[in-house]
Design an enzyme around this catalytic site. Structure first.
Site, PDB file in Angstrom:
ATOM      1  N   HIS A 158      38.571 152.388   7.190  1.00 47.96           N
ATOM      2  CA  HIS A 158      38.855 151.474   8.298  1.00 47.96           C
ATOM      3  C   HIS A 158      40.306 150.990   8.231  1.00 47.96           C
ATOM      4  O   HIS A 158      41.019 150.977   9.242  1.00 47.96           O
ATOM      5  CB  HIS A 158      37.889 150.292   8.234  1.00 47.96           C
ATOM      6  CG  HIS A 158      38.138 149.228   9.257  1.00 47.96           C
ATOM      7  ND1 HIS A 158      37.463 149.156  10.459  1.00 47.96           N
ATOM      8  CD2 HIS A 158      39.005 148.166   9.255  1.00 47.96           C
ATOM      9  CE1 HIS A 158      37.891 148.121  11.152  1.00 47.96           C
ATOM     10  NE2 HIS A 158      38.826 147.500  10.441  1.00 47.96           N
ATOM     11  N   GLU A 159      40.744 150.614   7.031  1.00 46.74           N
ATOM     12  CA  GLU A 159      42.117 150.117   6.877  1.00 46.74           C
ATOM     13  C   GLU A 159      43.140 151.229   7.127  1.00 46.74           C
ATOM     14  O   GLU A 159      44.165 151.003   7.761  1.00 46.74           O
ATOM     15  CB  GLU A 159      42.316 149.528   5.479  1.00 46.74           C
ATOM     16  CG  GLU A 159      41.505 148.273   5.199  1.00 46.74           C
ATOM     17  CD  GLU A 159      41.753 147.193   6.230  1.00 46.74           C
ATOM     18  OE1 GLU A 159      42.911 146.999   6.640  1.00 46.74           O
ATOM     19  OE2 GLU A 159      40.775 146.527   6.642  1.00 46.74           O
ATOM     20  N   HIS A 186      43.646 151.860  10.749  1.00 44.18           N
ATOM     21  CA  HIS A 186      44.602 150.904  11.318  1.00 44.18           C
ATOM     22  C   HIS A 186      46.041 151.392  11.108  1.00 44.18           C
ATOM     23  O   HIS A 186      46.872 151.341  12.015  1.00 44.18           O
ATOM     24  CB  HIS A 186      44.447 149.538  10.655  1.00 44.18           C
ATOM     25  CG  HIS A 186      43.390 148.664  11.257  1.00 44.18           C
ATOM     26  ND1 HIS A 186      43.343 148.378  12.607  1.00 44.18           N
ATOM     27  CD2 HIS A 186      42.355 147.986  10.689  1.00 44.18           C
ATOM     28  CE1 HIS A 186      42.319 147.563  12.849  1.00 44.18           C
ATOM     29  NE2 HIS A 186      41.696 147.325  11.703  1.00 44.18           N
ATOM     30  N   GLU A 233      39.972 146.855  16.404  1.00 41.98           N
ATOM     31  CA  GLU A 233      38.928 146.865  15.380  1.00 41.98           C
ATOM     32  C   GLU A 233      37.894 147.947  15.674  1.00 41.98           C
ATOM     33  O   GLU A 233      37.468 148.680  14.778  1.00 41.98           O
ATOM     34  CB  GLU A 233      38.253 145.492  15.295  1.00 41.98           C
ATOM     35  CG  GLU A 233      39.088 144.418  14.631  1.00 41.98           C
ATOM     36  CD  GLU A 233      39.471 144.781  13.215  1.00 41.98           C
ATOM     37  OE1 GLU A 233      38.624 145.323  12.468  1.00 41.98           O
ATOM     38  OE2 GLU A 233      40.641 144.534  12.852  1.00 41.98           O
TER      39      GLU A 233
END
Length: 327
Positions: free
Chosen positions: A180-181, A184, A240
């Site tokens: 997820h990071e 980003h 997100e």
């Protein structure tokens, strides 16, 4: 490699820019009015003082004084806003240590996962640091000496995992959080987010009393903070969901991300320490789940994250898409 290509995200980015841009213009307007007012008052006092000693100043001089004071006020404001962002970045890295100082098993697992995920999305391997708090936190930030507004590949992202993340999640769940990071980072969210966050920081810089507004300036600045926080929320919520999609794409394991989110949302009443709560403005927007009882976790337009139910439904739809594509 980036995952953000949807019309919805483009619309969100444009809307967030419009909202945050209006707040920034309002903040600049307040500073300009205050500076100009100060310049006029200063020139009136100086004229009276000079006349008292027999010196007459040509009227054409005063507009130059007013302009100089106004430019100086705007320069001070820009510097103060930049320093506030740098202070936030520094605070987000306080009480963190390099992942190499973790146990050998933890360091090996994290390092190998980050290397593999970074190769998948064709980005340089980011630094990883471990925060000592037991509160579950996972976010990406930049060092305080990196440029405020990045161009190109200036600055190196730093992924922060808290001890609470390592304690509460399984290996596959932690990998999903790291994915997820890195999604980003691959989407360049943090560079874009700095631009959206800047008007909010700028408006907060103007406020003299952090409690109840005590002046017209504070009231106006508080209104701009409210407006800017809407822009941050509009931008952040879409990114997100995009990062969740990227994490599922990278790991191929939607269940791991879903269970990680559920665990992190229900890890108990522990709240972040005072030093982190001070910087809730940015941490909530970049943490995998909001962790603070502040306005930035408010529901509605100012919310920085979609609800847990929305994210789980989104992940479920991604799982269904993957199943359908295999048939």
């Amino acid at each position: 490699m980036g995952f953000v290509r949807s019309l919805d995200l483009a619309i969100r980015a444009a809307l967030a820019t419009l909202i945050s841009g209006s707040a920034l213009l309002g903040s600049l307007g307040i500073v300009l009015v205050l500076s100009l007012t100060g310049g006029v008052a200063l020139s009136a006092y100086a004229a009276e003082l000079l006349n008292a000693i027999g010196i007459t100043v040509p009227p054409s001089v005063w507009p130059v004084v007013w302009t100089t004071v106004s430019v100086g006020g705007l320069a001070w404001f820009g510097r103060a806003t930049g320093n506030a962002i740098r202070a936030e970045r520094a605070a987000l890295l306080e009480r963190t240590t390099p992942v190499s100082r973790a146990s050998l098993e933890e360091a090996t697992v994290i390092d190998s996962a980050v290397i593999r995920l970074a190769r998948q999305v064709d980005i340089p391997k980011p630094a990883v640091r471990i925060h000592s708090t037991s509160v579950p936190l996972a976010y990406t930030t930049y060092r305080s000496d990196d440029p405020i507004i990045r161009t190109g590949h200036c600055g190196t992202p730093v992924v922060v995992l808290s001890r609470g993340i390592l304690i509460n999640l399984s290996r596959s769940e932690m990998t999903a959080v790291l994915a997820h990071e890195l999604a980003h980072i691959a989407n360049d969210d943090h560079r874009l987010f700095t631009g959206v966050l800047l008007p909010l920081v700028a408006a907060e810089t103007i406020i003299e009393d952090e409690g109840y507004p005590s002046s017209v300036t504070d009231v106006c600045a508080s209104l701009l903070v409210f407006i800017a926080s809407i822009g941050v929320g509009v931008f952040s919520r879409g990114r997100e969901l995009a990062a969740d999609r990227g994490a599922v794409t990278m790991t191929g394991d939607p269940v791991a991300l879903a269970t990680a989110l559920e665990k992190l949302d229900g890890t108990g009443p522990d709240k972040p320490t005072t030093d982190l709560r001070k910087y809730a403005r940015s941490t909530n927007a970049i943490n995998i789940l909001p962790s603070f009882d502040t306005a930035s976790t408010a529901s509605g337009l100012r919310s920085t994250h979609p609800s847990l139910e929305t994210r789980l439904d989104h992940i479920l739809s991604l799982s269904a898409e993957r199943t359908e594509s295999r048939r």
